[in-house]
Scaffold this motif. Structure first.
Motif, mmCIF file in Angstrom:
data_model
loop_
_atom_site.group_PDB
_atom_site.id
_atom_site.type_symbol
_atom_site.label_atom_id
_atom_site.label_comp_id
_atom_site.label_asym_id
_atom_site.label_seq_id
_atom_site.Cartn_x
_atom_site.Cartn_y
_atom_site.Cartn_z
ATOM 1 N N UNK A 61 15.776 37.309 41.951
ATOM 2 C CA UNK A 61 16.738 38.319 42.411
ATOM 3 C C UNK A 61 17.322 37.941 43.772
ATOM 4 N N UNK A 62 16.478 37.457 44.657
ATOM 5 C CA UNK A 62 16.949 37.002 45.970
ATOM 6 C C UNK A 62 17.880 35.812 45.804
ATOM 7 N N UNK A 63 17.500 34.864 44.972
ATOM 8 C CA UNK A 63 18.331 33.685 44.734
ATOM 9 C C UNK A 63 19.688 34.083 44.162
ATOM 10 N N UNK A 64 19.691 35.019 43.231
ATOM 11 C CA UNK A 64 20.939 35.473 42.614
ATOM 12 C C UNK A 64 21.869 36.094 43.664
ATOM 13 N N UNK A 65 21.327 36.950 44.531
ATOM 14 C CA UNK A 65 22.152 37.558 45.572
ATOM 15 C C UNK A 65 22.611 36.528 46.601
ATOM 16 N N UNK A 66 21.764 35.564 46.912
ATOM 17 C CA UNK A 66 22.150 34.484 47.834
ATOM 18 C C UNK A 66 23.353 33.736 47.255
ATOM 19 N N UNK A 67 23.284 33.443 45.968
ATOM 20 C CA UNK A 67 24.382 32.731 45.315
ATOM 21 C C UNK A 67 25.653 33.582 45.285
ATOM 22 N N UNK A 68 25.508 34.888 45.083
ATOM 23 C CA UNK A 68 26.661 35.785 44.998
ATOM 24 C C UNK A 68 27.289 36.079 46.358
ATOM 25 N N UNK A 69 26.465 36.426 47.339
ATOM 26 C CA UNK A 69 26.970 36.855 48.644
ATOM 27 C C UNK A 69 27.161 35.707 49.630
ATOM 28 N N UNK A 70 26.433 34.617 49.451
ATOM 29 C CA UNK A 70 26.509 33.485 50.363
ATOM 30 C C UNK A 70 25.508 33.596 51.498
ATOM 31 N N UNK A 71 25.233 32.475 52.126
ATOM 32 C CA UNK A 71 24.229 32.393 53.190
ATOM 33 C C UNK A 71 24.551 33.312 54.361
ATOM 34 N N UNK A 72 25.828 33.506 54.659
ATOM 35 C CA UNK A 72 26.228 34.329 55.794
ATOM 36 C C UNK A 72 25.862 35.793 55.661
ATOM 37 N N UNK A 73 25.522 36.242 54.469
ATOM 38 C CA UNK A 73 25.161 37.639 54.256
ATOM 39 C C UNK A 73 23.682 37.907 54.535
ATOM 40 N N UNK A 74 22.937 36.873 54.899
ATOM 41 C CA UNK A 74 21.498 37.017 55.080
ATOM 42 C C UNK A 74 21.088 36.692 56.504
ATOM 43 N N UNK A 75 20.103 37.462 56.983
ATOM 44 C CA UNK A 75 19.527 37.164 58.292
ATOM 45 C C UNK A 75 18.030 36.930 58.133
ATOM 46 N N UNK A 76 17.526 35.977 58.880
ATOM 47 C CA UNK A 76 16.119 35.615 58.863
ATOM 48 C C UNK A 76 15.504 36.096 60.174
ATOM 49 N N UNK A 77 14.326 36.731 60.065
ATOM 50 C CA UNK A 77 13.676 37.257 61.258
ATOM 51 C C UNK A 77 12.165 37.106 61.142
ATOM 52 N N UNK A 78 11.549 36.588 62.197
ATOM 53 C CA UNK A 78 10.095 36.552 62.252
ATOM 54 C C UNK A 78 9.632 37.956 62.623
ATOM 55 N N UNK A 79 8.910 38.601 61.711
ATOM 56 C CA UNK A 79 8.458 39.974 61.916
ATOM 57 C C UNK A 79 7.158 40.041 62.709
ATOM 58 N N UNK A 80 6.338 39.013 62.562
ATOM 59 C CA UNK A 80 5.035 39.013 63.229
ATOM 60 C C UNK A 80 4.493 37.593 63.230
ATOM 61 N N UNK A 81 3.598 37.322 64.160
ATOM 62 C CA UNK A 81 2.939 36.014 64.201
ATOM 63 C C UNK A 81 1.426 36.225 64.223
ATOM 64 N N UNK A 82 0.734 35.165 63.880
ATOM 65 C CA UNK A 82 -0.731 35.197 63.890
ATOM 66 C C UNK A 82 -1.220 33.891 64.511
ATOM 67 N N UNK A 83 -2.140 34.039 65.426
ATOM 68 C CA UNK A 83 -2.681 32.884 66.131
ATOM 69 C C UNK A 83 -3.807 32.247 65.320
#
Length: 120
Positions: A61-83
């Motif tokens: 489903x994510x791949x399908x929307x990526x293909x439809x909307x394009x990379x510019x429609x998505x944002x990547x964010x680090x929500x949390x880190x673990x040491x």
């Protein structure tokens, strides 16, 4: 660069502690969210971005929307880190899984809200 210096640099790299992370990929067009986690903070975004760009992401489903909307429609964010553990240079897979479960429970990126699949 001489061989001895190169050897020192490789050894130093191998001893560097690596953070794990929880990554959020948000579709700005429809608000859906995909959450993933991995033992390498630097590698997790690169891996998912590469899979999406090459058309091989495991979440259809994510791949399908990526293909439809394009990379510019998505944002990547680090929500949390673990040491990593004190006596280790890496993060345990159990700790990564536990942190992922916490974020999935908190944000509920399932159904209309996201791309993740709820596991019973």
């Amino acid at each position: 660069m001489d061989k001895e210096r190169k050897k020192e640099m490789v050894s130093s790299y191998k001893e560097t502690a690596v953070q794990g992370a929880v990554l959020g990929i948000r579709n700005r067009e429809n608000g859906k969210l995909f959450i993933a986690a991995g033992p390498n903070k630097k590698g997790i975004e690169n891996r998912h971005r590469f899979e999406l760009t090459t058309g091989g992401h495991k979440c259809e489903a994510l791949q399908k929307d990526w293909n439809s909307f394009g990379a510019g429609a998505f944002e990547f964010e680090i929500l949390d880190t673990i040491e990593p553990d004190r006596n280790s240079t890496g993060v345990s897979p159990a700790d990564v899984a536990e942190l992922l479960d916490l974020w999935l429970d908190k944000l509920q990126p399932f159904g209309d809200k996201g791309y993740n699949v709820k596991v019973s």
